[in-house]
Design a protein around this motif. Sequence first.
Motif, PDB file in Angstrom:
ATOM      1  N   TYR A 145       0.836  -1.204   0.000  1.00  0.00           N
ATOM      2  CA  TYR A 145       0.000   0.000   0.000  1.00  0.00           C
ATOM      3  C   TYR A 145       0.874   1.258   0.000  1.00  0.00           C
ATOM      4  O   TYR A 145       0.946   1.980   0.996  1.00  0.00           O
ATOM      5  N   PRO A 146       1.555   1.535  -1.093  1.00  0.00           N
ATOM      6  CA  PRO A 146       2.510   2.640  -1.092  1.00  0.00           C
ATOM      7  C   PRO A 146       1.891   4.013  -0.826  1.00  0.00           C
ATOM      8  O   PRO A 146       2.515   4.850  -0.176  1.00  0.00           O
ATOM      9  N   LEU A 147       0.691   4.244  -1.299  1.00  0.00           N
ATOM     10  CA  LEU A 147       0.074   5.556  -1.076  1.00  0.00           C
ATOM     11  C   LEU A 147      -0.504   5.682   0.331  1.00  0.00           C
ATOM     12  O   LEU A 147      -0.404   6.736   0.952  1.00  0.00           O
ATOM     13  N   GLN A 148      -1.083   4.616   0.838  1.00  0.00           N
ATOM     14  CA  GLN A 148      -1.660   4.673   2.180  1.00  0.00           C
ATOM     15  C   GLN A 148      -0.578   4.821   3.249  1.00  0.00           C
ATOM     16  O   GLN A 148      -0.840   5.360   4.320  1.00  0.00           O
ATOM     17  N   MET A 149       0.623   4.371   2.961  1.00  0.00           N
ATOM     18  CA  MET A 149       1.705   4.453   3.940  1.00  0.00           C
ATOM     19  C   MET A 149       2.572   5.704   3.749  1.00  0.00           C
ATOM     20  O   MET A 149       3.579   5.874   4.427  1.00  0.00           O
ATOM     21  N   LEU A 150       2.176   6.612   2.869  1.00  0.00           N
ATOM     22  CA  LEU A 150       2.930   7.849   2.657  1.00  0.00           C
ATOM     23  C   LEU A 150       3.192   8.647   3.930  1.00  0.00           C
ATOM     24  O   LEU A 150       4.274   9.214   4.075  1.00  0.00           O
ATOM     25  N   PRO A 151       2.250   8.723   4.878  1.00  0.00           N
ATOM     26  CA  PRO A 151       2.552   9.476   6.099  1.00  0.00           C
ATOM     27  C   PRO A 151       3.807   8.976   6.823  1.00  0.00           C
ATOM     28  O   PRO A 151       4.518   9.757   7.448  1.00  0.00           O
ATOM     29  N   VAL A 152       4.108   7.698   6.701  1.00  0.00           N
ATOM     30  CA  VAL A 152       5.324   7.156   7.312  1.00  0.00           C
ATOM     31  C   VAL A 152       6.560   7.768   6.642  1.00  0.00           C
ATOM     32  O   VAL A 152       7.520   8.158   7.316  1.00  0.00           O
ATOM     33  N   LEU A 153       6.527   7.877   5.316  1.00  0.00           N
ATOM     34  CA  LEU A 153       7.653   8.479   4.601  1.00  0.00           C
ATOM     35  C   LEU A 153       7.738   9.979   4.860  1.00  0.00           C
ATOM     36  O   LEU A 153       8.835  10.535   4.957  1.00  0.00           O
ATOM     37  N   LEU A 154       6.590  10.637   4.989  1.00  0.00           N
ATOM     38  CA  LEU A 154       6.599  12.071   5.300  1.00  0.00           C
ATOM     39  C   LEU A 154       7.202  12.310   6.683  1.00  0.00           C
ATOM     40  O   LEU A 154       7.964  13.251   6.888  1.00  0.00           O
ATOM     41  N   TRP A 155       6.863  11.446   7.639  1.00  0.00           N
ATOM     42  CA  TRP A 155       7.449  11.550   8.977  1.00  0.00           C
ATOM     43  C   TRP A 155       8.961  11.344   8.907  1.00  0.00           C
ATOM     44  O   TRP A 155       9.732  12.086   9.511  1.00  0.00           O
ATOM     45  N   GLU A 156       9.384  10.351   8.143  1.00  0.00           N
ATOM     46  CA  GLU A 156      10.819  10.064   7.993  1.00  0.00           C
ATOM     47  C   GLU A 156      11.548  11.268   7.375  1.00  0.00           C
ATOM     48  O   GLU A 156      12.612  11.670   7.846  1.00  0.00           O
ATOM     49  N   LEU A 157      10.961  11.836   6.342  1.00  0.00           N
ATOM     50  CA  LEU A 157      11.545  13.016   5.698  1.00  0.00           C
ATOM     51  C   LEU A 157      11.593  14.186   6.676  1.00  0.00           C
ATOM     52  O   LEU A 157      12.613  14.883   6.770  1.00  0.00           O
ATOM     53  N   ALA A 158      10.527  14.378   7.437  1.00  0.00           N
ATOM     54  CA  ALA A 158      10.461  15.511   8.365  1.00  0.00           C
ATOM     55  C   ALA A 158      11.499  15.400   9.481  1.00  0.00           C
ATOM     56  O   ALA A 158      12.275  16.333   9.712  1.00  0.00           O
ATOM     57  N   TRP A 159      11.544  14.267  10.187  1.00  0.00           N
ATOM     58  CA  TRP A 159      12.441  14.208  11.343  1.00  0.00           C
ATOM     59  C   TRP A 159      13.904  14.231  10.925  1.00  0.00           C
ATOM     60  O   TRP A 159      14.735  14.858  11.584  1.00  0.00           O
ATOM     61  N   LYS A 160      14.222  13.549   9.825  1.00  0.00           N
ATOM     62  CA  LYS A 160      15.620  13.540   9.395  1.00  0.00           C
ATOM     63  C   LYS A 160      16.047  14.913   8.890  1.00  0.00           C
ATOM     64  O   LYS A 160      17.171  15.347   9.157  1.00  0.00           O
ATOM     65  N   SER A 161      15.172  15.590   8.176  1.00  0.00           N
ATOM     66  CA  SER A 161      15.499  16.938   7.695  1.00  0.00           C
ATOM     67  C   SER A 161      15.708  17.895   8.861  1.00  0.00           C
ATOM     68  O   SER A 161      16.664  18.674   8.874  1.00  0.00           O
ATOM     69  N   VAL A 162      14.808  17.835   9.834  1.00  0.00           N
ATOM     70  CA  VAL A 162      14.935  18.698  11.018  1.00  0.00           C
ATOM     71  C   VAL A 162      16.237  18.399  11.745  1.00  0.00           C
ATOM     72  O   VAL A 162      16.986  19.313  12.107  1.00  0.00           O
ATOM     73  N   TRP A 163      16.560  17.134  11.957  1.00  0.00           N
ATOM     74  CA  TRP A 163      17.783  16.763  12.681  1.00  0.00           C
ATOM     75  C   TRP A 163      19.021  17.218  11.919  1.00  0.00           C
ATOM     76  O   TRP A 163      19.956  17.765  12.509  1.00  0.00           O
ATOM     77  N   LEU A 164      19.022  17.004  10.600  1.00  0.00           N
ATOM     78  CA  LEU A 164      20.184  17.401   9.805  1.00  0.00           C
ATOM     79  C   LEU A 164      20.366  18.920   9.809  1.00  0.00           C
ATOM     80  O   LEU A 164      21.495  19.413   9.882  1.00  0.00           O
ATOM     81  N   ILE A 165      19.279  19.675   9.756  1.00  0.00           N
ATOM     82  CA  ILE A 165      19.368  21.141   9.695  1.00  0.00           C
ATOM     83  C   ILE A 165      19.666  21.755  11.067  1.00  0.00           C
ATOM     84  O   ILE A 165      20.529  22.627  11.190  1.00  0.00           O
ATOM     85  N   ILE A 166      18.975  21.276  12.101  1.00  0.00           N
ATOM     86  CA  ILE A 166      19.114  21.902  13.424  1.00  0.00           C
ATOM     87  C   ILE A 166      20.322  21.392  14.206  1.00  0.00           C
ATOM     88  O   ILE A 166      20.966  22.152  14.927  1.00  0.00           O
ATOM     89  N   ILE A 167      20.656  20.141  14.068  1.00  0.00           N
ATOM     90  CA  ILE A 167      21.748  19.553  14.856  1.00  0.00           C
ATOM     91  C   ILE A 167      23.032  19.436  14.048  1.00  0.00           C
ATOM     92  O   ILE A 167      24.090  19.935  14.449  1.00  0.00           O
ATOM     93  N   VAL A 168      22.966  18.767  12.907  1.00  0.00           N
ATOM     94  CA  VAL A 168      24.174  18.430  12.159  1.00  0.00           C
ATOM     95  C   VAL A 168      24.787  19.646  11.463  1.00  0.00           C
ATOM     96  O   VAL A 168      26.005  19.858  11.549  1.00  0.00           O
ATOM     97  N   LEU A 169      23.985  20.424  10.780  1.00  0.00           N
ATOM     98  CA  LEU A 169      24.525  21.550  10.017  1.00  0.00           C
ATOM     99  C   LEU A 169      25.340  22.521  10.879  1.00  0.00           C
ATOM    100  O   LEU A 169      26.474  22.848  10.522  1.00  0.00           O
ATOM    101  N   PRO A 170      24.813  22.958  12.034  1.00  0.00           N
ATOM    102  CA  PRO A 170      25.636  23.842  12.875  1.00  0.00           C
ATOM    103  C   PRO A 170      26.933  23.182  13.366  1.00  0.00           C
ATOM    104  O   PRO A 170      27.975  23.836  13.434  1.00  0.00           O
ATOM    105  N   MET A 171      26.875  21.877  13.687  1.00  0.00           N
ATOM    106  CA  MET A 171      28.081  21.178  14.118  1.00  0.00           C
ATOM    107  C   MET A 171      29.099  21.111  12.982  1.00  0.00           C
ATOM    108  O   MET A 171      30.296  21.296  13.193  1.00  0.00           O
ATOM    109  N   TRP A 172      28.615  20.843  11.770  1.00  0.00           N
ATOM    110  CA  TRP A 172      29.492  20.736  10.608  1.00  0.00           C
ATOM    111  C   TRP A 172      30.128  22.084  10.294  1.00  0.00           C
ATOM    112  O   TRP A 172      31.330  22.171  10.051  1.00  0.00           O
TER     113      TRP A 172
END
Length: 142
Positions: free
Chosen positions: A71-98
């Motif tokens: 069910y690739p379309l019905q499970m899209l919220p899982v991918l949106l969550w994955e995109l959201a948390w990883k993007s936030v972590w990379l921008i807020i935590i990793v980018l300033p450290m780098w």
Amino acid sequence: MTEDNKMGSAGEVSLLRLHLLRGFYLLVVVGLGLKVWPGVINRSESWELMEGVVQCMLVAFWALSILGLRYPLQMLPVLLWELAWKSVWLIIIVLPMWISGQMDDSTTETAITCLWVVILPFVIPWRFVFINYVKKRGDRWS
């Protein structure tokens, strides 16, 4: 009204895009299956609190990605969550450290693992997301 119309019409998403979504879910299923399950099955000692939380979340993501194969379309919220948390972590935590040159080996390793998220914007059918999660009328409150 047919089931397709209630779901936002799967016809709005090309077969190629559905296959790309399934390919990403398969990548997660195989990748996490090889990385996470051996540690879960062969665990000889208890995990620290946050390590246990992370491992359980990864197993849950793995299981939901199996559903995404069917069910690739019905499970899209899982991918949106994955995109959201990883993007936030990379921008807020990793980018300033780098930028400040304070990256340690553990953060670098995790950041490299999280950078797989750059694939998701090319896989997610954004028109479908907009129509079904932004534009579509929400469920009633009472």
